[in-house]
Design an enzyme around this catalytic site. Structure first.
Site, PDB file in Angstrom:
ATOM      1  N   ASP A  35      -4.635  14.265  33.452  1.00 11.52           N
ATOM      2  CA  ASP A  35      -4.960  13.941  32.050  1.00 11.52           C
ATOM      3  C   ASP A  35      -5.666  12.585  31.948  1.00 11.52           C
ATOM      4  O   ASP A  35      -5.307  11.741  31.136  1.00 11.52           O
ATOM      5  CB  ASP A  35      -3.683  13.932  31.206  1.00 11.52           C
ATOM      6  CG  ASP A  35      -3.976  14.094  29.708  1.00 11.52           C
ATOM      7  OD1 ASP A  35      -5.073  14.588  29.371  1.00 11.52           O
ATOM      8  OD2 ASP A  35      -3.121  13.717  28.892  1.00 11.52           O
ATOM      9  N   GLY A  59      -0.861   3.182  21.926  1.00 12.69           N
ATOM     10  CA  GLY A  59      -1.565   4.456  21.993  1.00 12.69           C
ATOM     11  C   GLY A  59      -0.665   5.602  21.557  1.00 12.69           C
ATOM     12  O   GLY A  59       0.533   5.435  21.347  1.00 12.69           O
ATOM     13  N   LYS A  65       7.962   4.080  25.311  1.00  8.81           N
ATOM     14  CA  LYS A  65       7.435   5.390  24.903  1.00  8.81           C
ATOM     15  C   LYS A  65       8.439   6.045  23.960  1.00  8.81           C
ATOM     16  O   LYS A  65       9.586   6.311  24.326  1.00  8.81           O
ATOM     17  CB  LYS A  65       7.192   6.278  26.120  1.00  8.81           C
ATOM     18  CG  LYS A  65       6.709   7.678  25.766  1.00  8.81           C
ATOM     19  CD  LYS A  65       6.250   8.453  26.989  1.00  8.81           C
ATOM     20  CE  LYS A  65       4.878   8.001  27.443  1.00  8.81           C
ATOM     21  NZ  LYS A  65       4.296   8.916  28.455  1.00  8.81           N
TER      22      LYS A  65
END
Length: 496
Positions: free
Chosen positions: A323, A219, A240
């Protein structure tokens, strides 16, 4: 399970449900249990030279059984610091809220405490107070006051006897933090950090992700991309990688690490290997593609709600994610949803109803109105985002672009609300979802999605009642859900 060692009681109890028709995954689970037993043969229960005090601990896992919708009760009693009695088993009937599940567990633990009291008396041992520790303040309040919750009349009357026991001061329920509750091991699988933080070199991460190859990308967010990685020992990791090195990016990454390592450990809050919900739902190549039928759609909605409920009410610190969106919901190989990306999350003070931040945090289309307008953040901000995800998941339409996708120019909320009132929910669903859909369930879930995206903060539910509504009579059209309204007037109750 009763009468097995406490550290495997939950695992043995879960696999024993499939004795009549075990599958490959169940045999794999049994192998893991046997490997654990082999590696812990030298471990034993220890009784210290401590004060001979009997104490109890209780916990429950709301809807731990996804097939029968029943919750798991677990209690553990210690004497002189060592475990003497424990139990992990499914409750006899379906609880409609986390409070009810914890209340039932406390009543069952109370019966065991009274038996152990009499046993101690026969041994000639005296103890002034008998305390049972529970991590649900709502269940404790309910056991002290029958009028505490207006929706308790449906609870089986045999569980209410604990109120009389407490009035007679035969035992006392005491609040304990979840992370200090040993009964947790009897109701759920726990994340254990045995070696603290593990550091990897950039070379190792580069190799694990095959040079951050596009095929491994899970993602992409506003400041970073996430890749699937595989270590040389076979372990899977999520990596990440920042898009741009900046002080803001560092701040968000450190915030996420602090929250995940310090407070949030749950099966619906972690890394998953099957990509994001956004990719499965909106990618032009997949575009649902028959993979997200109603059964999986329903399970994903329940899983996300369960994860948010944990963050808001069961974690050691109350956490607001800020979020929630399809991009931040990852799906594992068993189609279980995992909430990801805690970079914008906020710790919520226990003694406040909301916090105010300098600027709105989140993603356009999923931001609660009060967050967007004045930076007002509370757990209900996550409820709003969750409601948007529910509506998007059922319709396969993005909320931020729903005006352009609708033939009459309406937004996603307006379309869902109008078709729900007219009982035309099939016109709101993605056409690919219709063959597998149970219309009564879809009608209920659309209405709950609309209710969760209510503009008025006071009319919007928290995740506890929202989660209860999702589970309550989920196969029936008789579940009571408040009518959503956006003009600020009071809501009335109707059936979905």
């Amino acid at each position: 399970m009763v009468s097995t060692q406490p550290d495997i009681a939950h695992a043995v109890g879960v696999v024993s449900r499939f004795l009549s028709n075990p599958g490959k995954e169940h045999w794999e689970a049994v192998k893991w249990i046997l490997r654990y037993l082999k590696g812990t043969t030298k471990m034993c229960l220890c009784f210290r030279n401590a004060k001979p005090v009997l104490e109890g601990y209780t916990d429950s896992d709301m809807v731990g059984d996804l097939d029968g919708r029943k919750s798991t009760s677990g209690f553990l009693f210690t004497f002189a610091g060592g475990a003497v009695s424990w139990q992990s088993k499914l409750q006899n009937y379906v609880a409609l809220s986390t409070t009810e599940a914890e209340y039932i567990t406390a009543a069952e633990a109370g019966k065991e405490m009274l038996w152990l009291q009499r046993f101690l008396q026969e041994l000639g041992l005296k103890q002034e107070k008998f305390m049972v520790h529970c991590d649900s303040q709502s269940a404790i309040d309910l056991s002290k006051n029958s009028m505490y919750h207006s929706r308790t009349k449906h609870i089986n009357i045999r569980y209410h006897w604990i109120r009389e026991v407490m009035e007679r001061q035969l035992l006392e329920l005491i609040k304990i933090h979840t992370d200090k509750n040993p009964a947790d091991i009897l109701t759920k699988c726990l994340t254990v950090l045995t070696q603290g933080l593990r550091e990897f070199s950039f070379k190792t991460l580069f190799s694990a992700t095959e040079g951050f190859h596009a095929k491994n990308k899970l993602g992409k967010g506003g400041i970073a991309q996430v890749y699937r990685g595989k270590l040389t020992d076979g372990g899977e990791i999520a990596v990440k990688k920042p898009l741009v090195i900046s002080e803001k990016g560092k701040e968000l990454v450190m915030n996420e690490m602090k929250l995940l390592l310090g407070s949030a450990h749950h099966r619906n809050i972690e890394f998953a290997s099957n990509g994001s919900l956004d990719y499965l739902l909106f990618n032009s190549e997949t575009c649902r593609a028959g993979t997200l039928d109603w059964k999986r759609t329903y399970a994903i909605i329940i899983g996300v709600a369960r994860g948010l409920l944990y963050l808001h009410e069961r974690s050691h610190n109350v956490i607001i994610h800020c979020d929630i969106k399809p991009t931040n919901i990852l799906i594992d190989e068993n189609w279980v949803p995992k909430i990801a990306d805690f970079g914008m999350a906020n710790l919520f003070p226990q003694d406040q109803t909301h916090v105010n931040i300098n600027e709105a945090t989140g993603t356009l289309g999923y931001l609660a109105p009060e967050n967007m307008d004045n930076g007002h953040v509370s757990p209900k901000a996550d409820t709003y985002s969750f409601g948007v995800v529910v509506l998007e998941l059922i319709s396969s339409r993005k909320n931020w672009n729903s005006h352009n996708q609708s033939p009459n120019g309406q937004g996603l909320w307006d379309t869902a609300n109008e078709l729900c009132k007219e009982v035309k929910v099939s016109e709101f669903m993605d056409l690919k979802l219709i063959p597998s859909a149970i219309l009564d369930q879809v009608q209920l879930y659309v209405k709950i999605g609309v209710l969760c995206t209510e503009f008025d903060l006071e009319l919007r539910p928290t995740m506890d009642p929202a989660y209860s509504m999702l589970l309550e009579n989920h196969s029936s059209s008789n579940t009571q859900v408040n009518e959503p309204m956006r003009d600020g007037s009071s809501s009335s109750s109707s059936t979905a």
